[in-house]
Enzyme design. Sequence first.
Site, PDB file in Angstrom:
ATOM      1  CB  CYS A 187      -8.644   2.105   7.491  1.00 57.92           C
ATOM      2  SG  CYS A 187      -8.061   1.532   5.894  1.00 57.92           S
TER       3      CYS A 187
ATOM      4  CD  GLU B 138      -2.821  -1.178   2.446  1.00 57.71           C
ATOM      5  OE1 GLU B 138      -2.541  -0.679   3.539  1.00 57.71           O
ATOM      6  OE2 GLU B 138      -3.955  -1.591   2.152  1.00 57.71           O
TER       7      GLU B 138
END
Lengths: 625, 625
Positions: A398, A304
Site C-alpha cells: 500500500c 497496525e
Amino acid sequence: MTPVSPSPAATVALRPLDGARLADGFWARRAVTNRAAIPVGYDRLAKVGSIANLRIAAGSQAGEAAGQSFRDSDVYKWLEAVAWEHGRDPDPALLAWLREFGGTLAAAQRKDGYLNSAIQICGEEPYAALWMSHEHYCAGHLFQAAVAAARATGETGLLEVATRFGDHLADTFGPGADLRPELDGHPVVEMGLVELYRQTGERRYLDLARHFVDARGHGWAAKSGFDPSHYGDPAHYSDRVPVREASTVEGHAVRAIYFAAGATDVAIETGDAELLAAVRRQYDAMRRGKQHVTGAVGSRWDGEAFGEAYELPPDRAYAETCAAIGAMQWAWRLLLATGEPQYADQIELLLYNAVLPGVSLTDADYFYVNTLHRRTGARGDLERSPAHGRRPWFNCACCPPNVMRTLASLPAYLATGTADGLQVHQYAPASLRAGEFAVDVDTAYPWDGQVTVTVREAPPREVELALRVPDWAQGSTLDGRPVPAGAYARVRRVFRAGEQVSLDLPMPARLLVADDRVDATRGCVAVARGPLVYTIEQPDQPDGAVLEDLRIDPSAPLHPEHRSDLLDGVTVLHAEGAVLEPAGSPYRAYGAPAPRTRPAALTLVPYYAWANRGPHPMRVWIPTI
Amino acid sequence: MTPVSPSPAATVALRPLDGARLADGFWARRAVTNRAAIPVGYDRLAKVGSIANLRIAAGSQAGEAAGQSFRDSDVYKWLEAVAWEHGRDPDPALLAWLREFGGTLAAAQRKDGYLNSAIQICGEEPYAALWMSHEHYCAGHLFQAAVAAARATGETGLLEVATRFGDHLADTFGPGADLRPELDGHPVVEMGLVELYRQTGERRYLDLARHFVDARGHGWAAKSGFDPSHYGDPAHYSDRVPVREASTVEGHAVRAIYFAAGATDVAIETGDAELLAAVRRQYDAMRRGKQHVTGAVGSRWDGEAFGEAYELPPDRAYAETCAAIGAMQWAWRLLLATGEPQYADQIELLLYNAVLPGVSLTDADYFYVNTLHRRTGARGDLERSPAHGRRPWFNCACCPPNVMRTLASLPAYLATGTADGLQVHQYAPASLRAGEFAVDVDTAYPWDGQVTVTVREAPPREVELALRVPDWAQGSTLDGRPVPAGAYARVRRVFRAGEQVSLDLPMPARLLVADDRVDATRGCVAVARGPLVYTIEQPDQPDGAVLEDLRIDPSAPLHPEHRSDLLDGVTVLHAEGAVLEPAGSPYRAYGAPAPRTRPAALTLVPYYAWANRGPHPMRVWIPTI
C-alpha cells in the site's frame, strides 16, 4: 488540478488553488526523484502480478490471480500518481499509461459496473466477505485515480469506468430495504465517492458516502461474521462508536484516518456542522495523545493500530507511511473547512517528518513502518520491519504507490486562494496564482526561514496575501514587523507587480519534551529545527559509539552546519553530550550510583534522511545527561 | 516424583527431592485453588472440542477436528497436571482420567506409533508442514504427561503410547541418509524426549533430542517453505544461529525458552560442558537485558517475541504466562546443573511475579499476556489482551493447562537433596525429606522473612542444611549470625530431631530502577518487598485518580500493612506521592514548566494479585515526583 476540489456549494473557508507550480528547491528535487520512481513502480507492480491481475480480468492475458485481494488498489494509487505527475510535468508516456489502463479496466469491468480482479478471476461472489475483501476499498482508490486523471489530463476513460462502478455501488448498497447493508472493513470509498460526486455532480455518490459514514459504528462488523480470533474488536474497523459520538481515533490507524477524512469530506459537502465538529474533536485527541513527535501516528504493530492515549513508544512506533499520508489528507480537508493554521502546521509536520521518511532520497526504496528508534544490533523479524532498511516493495504494497501519488500532487498543498487573495501554507520556491493575483515564492526552506514573496501580477484592487507563521516560529517578522507564531500574517492592499513581501521565520534548534504522561520518552528530548525533526544516526557519531549509551546535554547550545555533501544536502546539528560506561545488573536500588559517563560530541541529521546509508542504529528521542 | 529427574549418569550439582510436601500457607492455598481448576479445565477442553478431537481420532466418537493443529497439547498439559496433582494429593477421579485417556490415546495412535488428532482426522500427510504443524510439539507434551503419570501414579498406559510414538520419531527423524531432516517450528519435543529417556533408559530418545538441538540454527526453516510474509525470520523458530554459538535469546519467547531448556537437558544428560556454557550465557543475556522486573519475558506482541536488549515496555509487555513457565523450567535445569543460587532466585522471582499473575486468585481465569501497565481507558483489541481482564480460556489455549501442571508440581521446586543433606531453595510451610534427613519448614513467607526449620529426623552423622538467602535479602541472619545475600547459608553438623535452625530475611520495601538503557521505564521506580513485586491498581488509589497522573516520592518511606480482608490476604504498601494537574499540548520546549502537582497517597498491592477486582488500570513502574 488538486486532489480535493470542493463543490461550489461546499461549506469551506478556503478553496484549493489550481495554479501552483514548484520551482527549484527542496521539494522540486523530491518531485524529480518521485517522477523517476513511477516507471520503477510499474515494473514492481508488474513483477508481483498486480498489473497482470487486471489484464487477466480483462481477458487480454491468461493466468491466475496473484497476491492479496486488494492488489488492484496498488495499481489505482500508482495510476493516480501517473495522473498528477502528468499534470505537474506533462509526458506522453504517462498519458499512454492512463489510456492503456482506461482500456484494460473498461474491458475487465462487468456489465453491471462491478470491478475487482481478485474476485472476478477466482469466480467468487462479490461482497460475500466485504469486511475483509477490500472491494469498496479498491473502488475508492479507482475513483480517486479516475478523478485525478480527469482533472490533471482531461482524459475520461478511467472516469467512465469509475462512474459505472459508482452507479453499481449506489444501486447495490444503502439504507433502503432492497439494498445491501454491509460495509467494507477498510474505509477509503467514502473519500472516493465524494470526489466522484465533485467531479461528476452526481448526488447519489455523495449520498452513498454519507450513508457509509453514518452506518459505521453500529456493530456491522460483528454481524458480518468477522474472525474474532484475528481482529475481533470493532474498533479495528472503526465500527465501535458512531463517528458523531467518537471522542478519539482508535484501532487500525489507516482505516480510522481514511474514514475520518472521508467523513470530513461528507461534512464539507453537506454542510454538516455536527459531523465537522466530531472529526475536529477526533483530530485534536489524536494530536494531543496519539501522535509521535514527527507527526506520525500508530503505536502498535499488532493491528497496525493506534494505542491508548500517551502510548507512544519510539522503538515500536508503527507509524505506517500510509497513516501519515492519510493524516495529511485529513488535515488538508480540515484546513479547507476551517482555515485554521493548526492544520497547515500539521501538514508541514507530517510531510517533512512522517511522509518523506517513508521513501529513500535517491532510489525508489520505501519504509512501510517508520520507527523512531532502531537499536544497536536490531534485526528485522517481519518483512515490513524498518530494521531491515528500506525495501523496494512489500507483500502488502500500500505504501509505495501512496508516496508516489502524494509527492506527485504536492503543489496542491502549497496554497489556497480566491479572487480575494492568496493563502500560502507551505514554503517552497514556487509560483502561485489565484485569478489575477500571481506571486513567486523564494526560500531556502527547510534550511533557512527567510521567505521572499515577489508579486508577479496583481489586480488593480485590494487583495490579501496570507502567509502562515508556523507554530514553532517564535520571533518571526513580516517586512520587519513582529508577527505571532501559529497564525497567518496577513497583508491586505493594492499590490503592484515586482514588489516584495519578506517573511523571516527564525530557526534556532529546539529541544522538545513530551507530555509527562508519555512513558516511553521520559527523561529524553527530541531535537527540531524549523519544520524538521532531527535524529542521531550511527554513521555521524564517534567511532564505536553505542547509540543506547549516548546522552545529550540539554543545557549546551546546538550548532547548525549545512553540509551539501551529505544526504543530498542537509543542515546537521552539533550537540554536546556523554557516553555511559557499561553497567552490570538490569535492575538496581533507587539511589544506587548510576553508570559513569564520559563526554562525547553528538551530531544530528534530519529524521527524514535516516537509513539512506544502510539500516544503521538511530534514535529520535535522546536521553539527557 | 518430580518433572525433571536426571539420570544417574547426568552431570548435575543437585538432585531433585522426591519427598517434598507443602503444608498450610501461601502456596498450599494456591494448590487447593489449582486442584479445583482441573475439572473446570476438563470442561473447557471438552467445550472447545480438544477432547473430542482425540476421541474422534480414536474412533469412539464421530465428528470433525476442531481448533488449531496443536490442540492435543492442551489436553496433554492438562493430563500432566492431573498426574502431578494425583501425586500431590491422590484422588480416584484423577486416576480415572489418566486411565481413560491412556485408552483413548492408545486407540487413536496409528500402528506405526504416530499420533496427532488434527492430522489424522483430516487425513493429512504427517510432517508435510512441520515448521507450522506442531506435530513434534504435541509429541513433546505427550511425553511429559506420560512421564508425569508414570512417576506420580505408577500408571504406564500413557507411557506405552509415548514410547511407541518416541520409537516412531526415532525411526523417522535424524541425521541419517534414510531419515527425515525437518524440525518442528515449535520446540518442546527436546525436553519431552530427554524425560522419556530418563524414564525408560532408552538412549535413542536422548540421541534424537541431541540431534534436534544441534540441527537447529542452520536455516532449516527457510528450506521448509515457511511463509516469509508471516514470520519470515529464522529467529522466530530459534533457527538463526546454532545454539552453541548463540549469545542471547531471540524470536518467539516460548519457542526460544523451551528450546534452551531442552538443550540444557541434553547438556546435563550428555555431560556436554560446551552446550551448558552456551545456554548459561544465553540465560545471562536474557536476565541482563530482556527480562522485565517481574521476571517475565517477551516484549513484543508481534511474533510473541523477545525484543532487542533493553526493549522492555511495561505497557506492551507481552510476558506470556507460558514464557514465564518455560523460564522457570529452564532456570530449574540450570540450578540442578550448577547449584548456583542465582537460578533459584530466578525461580522465586518468576513463580511469584510472572507465573502466578497468570491465574486468578479464586477462579480458574487466566492471563495469556501479562502487561505491566494497563492504562486508564484501555480496551482490549485482541482476545488475549490483558485489557479485557482475565479469561476462562483462549482460542490458543496453551497457558491455562500450563499453569495447572506447574502449580500441581510445585513441591518439586522447593528443595533438592542427597544422602549428604538438603538444599532449600523456596520458602513455604513444608515437610522435606532426603533419605534419613527430614525437616519441617515453617514461615509466613512471602509476607514475612522469618523461616524456621525444625529437624524431624536426622541420620547419626554430619549432614548439611543449605538455605538460600535471596539476592534481595540484605542483612539476613542465620541463628543470629549475618549471612550474605545471593548465596546459600549452610549448616553442617550432626542434627538431632527437634532442633531448629532460624533464618531471618529482612523485608523492607525496596525501590528499583532499571538499567539506564531501558528507555521505557526511565524516570520511574518499581517497588518490591521480599520476593514480591508491587503495583498500583486503581481500586486502592484515591477516588477519581488517573493512574497516569500519579507520581511516587522516592524519598519518603513506604509502610507495610497486612490486610487479611483484601485479595485473599496480602500485605499492602503505603507510599507518598503526587497527582499531576492536566496538561495541554503534547510536546513542549525543554525547560518549559512541567504540569503542577498536588500531594497524594498511593497504595501498592502485590502485582500477582492485580485484576482480581475487574480489569482496572494498573502500573508497576511508577514515575517519580
